[in-house]
Write a protein that holds these residues in place. Structure first.
Motif, PDB file in Angstrom:
ATOM      1  N   THR A  91       2.374   5.731   6.700  1.00  0.00           N
ATOM      2  CA  THR A  91       3.159   6.374   5.648  1.00  0.00           C
ATOM      3  C   THR A  91       2.260   7.010   4.608  1.00  0.00           C
ATOM      4  O   THR A  91       2.465   8.171   4.214  1.00  0.00           O
ATOM      5  CB  THR A  91       4.097   5.345   4.983  1.00  0.00           C
ATOM      6  N   PRO A 111       7.064   6.730   8.669  1.00  0.00           N
ATOM      7  CA  PRO A 111       7.904   5.598   9.057  1.00  0.00           C
ATOM      8  C   PRO A 111       8.213   5.559  10.556  1.00  0.00           C
ATOM      9  O   PRO A 111       8.270   4.486  11.153  1.00  0.00           O
ATOM     10  CB  PRO A 111       9.178   5.813   8.227  1.00  0.00           C
ATOM     11  N   HIS A 158       7.396  -0.976   5.862  1.00  0.00           N
ATOM     12  CA  HIS A 158       8.026   0.120   5.132  1.00  0.00           C
ATOM     13  C   HIS A 158       7.636   0.059   3.661  1.00  0.00           C
ATOM     14  O   HIS A 158       7.638  -0.999   3.050  1.00  0.00           O
ATOM     15  CB  HIS A 158       9.542   0.046   5.257  1.00  0.00           C
ATOM     16  N   ARG A 214       8.162   5.987  -0.382  1.00  0.00           N
ATOM     17  CA  ARG A 214       7.287   7.118  -0.706  1.00  0.00           C
ATOM     18  C   ARG A 214       7.196   7.299  -2.218  1.00  0.00           C
ATOM     19  O   ARG A 214       6.134   7.652  -2.748  1.00  0.00           O
ATOM     20  CB  ARG A 214       7.816   8.393  -0.047  1.00  0.00           C
TER      21      ARG A 214
END
Length: 419
Positions: free
Chosen positions: A357, A67, A201, A204
């Motif tokens: 990410t 991120p 974004h 996870r």
């Protein structure tokens, strides 16, 4: 057009190399690990934990840095430079103070964080600048990481012989600070790119619920584990093969040692070339394939084939050396190719917007492989029933793991792109 090309070089390729070449020197560990043990009056096995910790922190810091890289590439480049340079110089200070825990903290933890953040930082930027040749672009940069060992090892040896081990750490820390500062100042996103947290974004947890992520993770993890298991033993494998080579039968011990050392040094240098060539070659090939998992399948089939060839020719004196060399060179190429193809494979399944990410999370496999690869090889070699040919026992184990990796890559190839 010329302006665009110049921008690509000065804003993406050159800064990526300025960052990756310094951090790639982590693989020069074998140059000075025995010297650290000698100066600290510690066992080589205890000192070895510094390298294992560096790889572990590399993978885990990359897993959490995604991120930050997505949001602010300048910040991540600066964090990488500070952590790597402080950790590298701090290792020299720890050696000067005869403080082994300091080596673990500086080389393992602090420098390891710089490695992970620095490894991740240029990747998405390259993919943005080279949208039509993502594999080639990432391959060139990651090749800098692979070639660092060949470039830095002789320089390190010369510096150690000239100014000592501690001095080597101080001088190279200054050199790497200048290089990585240059990377920090040059690196930038393409004009018009804007960070959008709504699309950049991704949770996870969401990524880790996707079976395709774990399929890629397993294939990547096994490729590194097998590569490290073999690479960690290659000096001993070559020594055993060459020692019994018929051409050396008439040499005395000193002549035999000199001849073997010369060949091993040459082979290790060629290894680095194959590693770097694999990083560029396999990632470039992936640009021309419909599915990038095909490159992983090629790597695993090639690795299985050279392992089987080595086992088949193991008892033939004049052929075994060539079989061992083919195995070492091609597995090194596949080891490097697995790294450079990973970002574009993740891009294929998860998209460019979140690649930092997803790439960071997948690099956690590197952390665990760094702990398991060497230990796997050590366990197999130590417990081999035939200690006279103990390194030969490692090859069937590696072959079986490559088969599992091939199955995992094949299952990933059947999966659709994640939304």
């Amino acid at each position: 057009m010329a302006r665009l090309a110049a921008n690509r070089w000065t804003s993406a390729i050159i800064p990526a190399l300025l960052i990756h070449i310094p951090i790639g020197t982590v693989y020069c560990w074998s140059v000075f690990k025995q010297l650290i043990a000698d100066q600290l009056n510690a066992s080589p096995s205890s000192v070895e934990w510094a390298f294992s910790l560096a790889i572990f922190f590399l993978g885990m810091s990359a897993a959490f840095a995604g991120p930050m890289v997505e949001k602010n590439i300048k910040q991540s480049a600066l964090v990488s430079m500070i952590c790597f340079v402080v950790g590298f110089a701090g290792t020299g200070v720890s050696i000067a103070l005869h403080f082994l825990p300091g080596v673990f903290i500086c080389y393992g933890a602090i420098m390891g964080i710089g490695l992970g953040v620095g490894y991740l930082t240029p990747v998405k930027n390259l993919m943005l600048w080279f949208a039509d040749n993502k594999g080639l672009a990432t391959g060139i940069a990651v090749a800098g990481f692979g070639l660092a060992k060949a470039i830095a090892s002789p320089i390190m040896e010369w510096l150690i012989g000239t100014i000592g081990l501690v001095g080597m750490f101080y001088v190279l820390a200054a050199v790497y600070a200048v290089m990585m500062l240059g990377g920090f100042l040059l690196i930038r996103r393409p004009a018009g790119w804007v960070y959008d947290p709504a699309v950049s974004h991704v949770s996870r947890r969401t990524i880790m619920t996707k079976p395709v992520f774990w399929g890629i993770w397993i294939a990547f993890y096994l490729n590194i584990t097998c590569g490290l298991a073999l690479i960690s033993q290659e000096k001993d494998i070559l020594h055993d093969v060459l020692q019994s080579f018929p051409q050396y039968a008439g040499l005395n011990q000193s002549e035999l040692a000199a001849a073997i050392a010369g060949i091993i040094g040459l082979v290790l240098a060629v290894d680095a070339v194959f590693n770097a060539a694999g990083r560029i070659g396999f990632s470039t090939i992936s640009d021309h394939l419909k599915r990038r998992e095909s490159v992983y399948q090629i790597i695993f089939v090639m690795s299985i084939a050279v392992c089987v060839l080595q086992v088949a020719l193991n008892s033939i004196d004049n052929a075994v050396l060539w079989a061992v060399l083919a195995m070492l060179f091609l597995i090194n190429a596949g080891y490097g190719g697995g790294f450079s193809t990973l970002p574009v494979l993740l891009d294929q399944h998860f998209g460019t917007k979140t690649v930092s990410t997803t790439h960071g999370l997948t690099l956690s496999a590197w952390a665990f492989a760094g702990l398991s690869g060497n230990q796997l090889a050590s366990f197999v070699v130590t417990h081999a029933p035939d200690q006279a040919h103990r390194y030969a026992a490692l090859i069937p184990v590696i072959t079986a793991l490559y088969v599992v990796a091939l199955v995992s890559a094949t299952l990933v190839k059947r999966a659709r792109r994640q939304s």
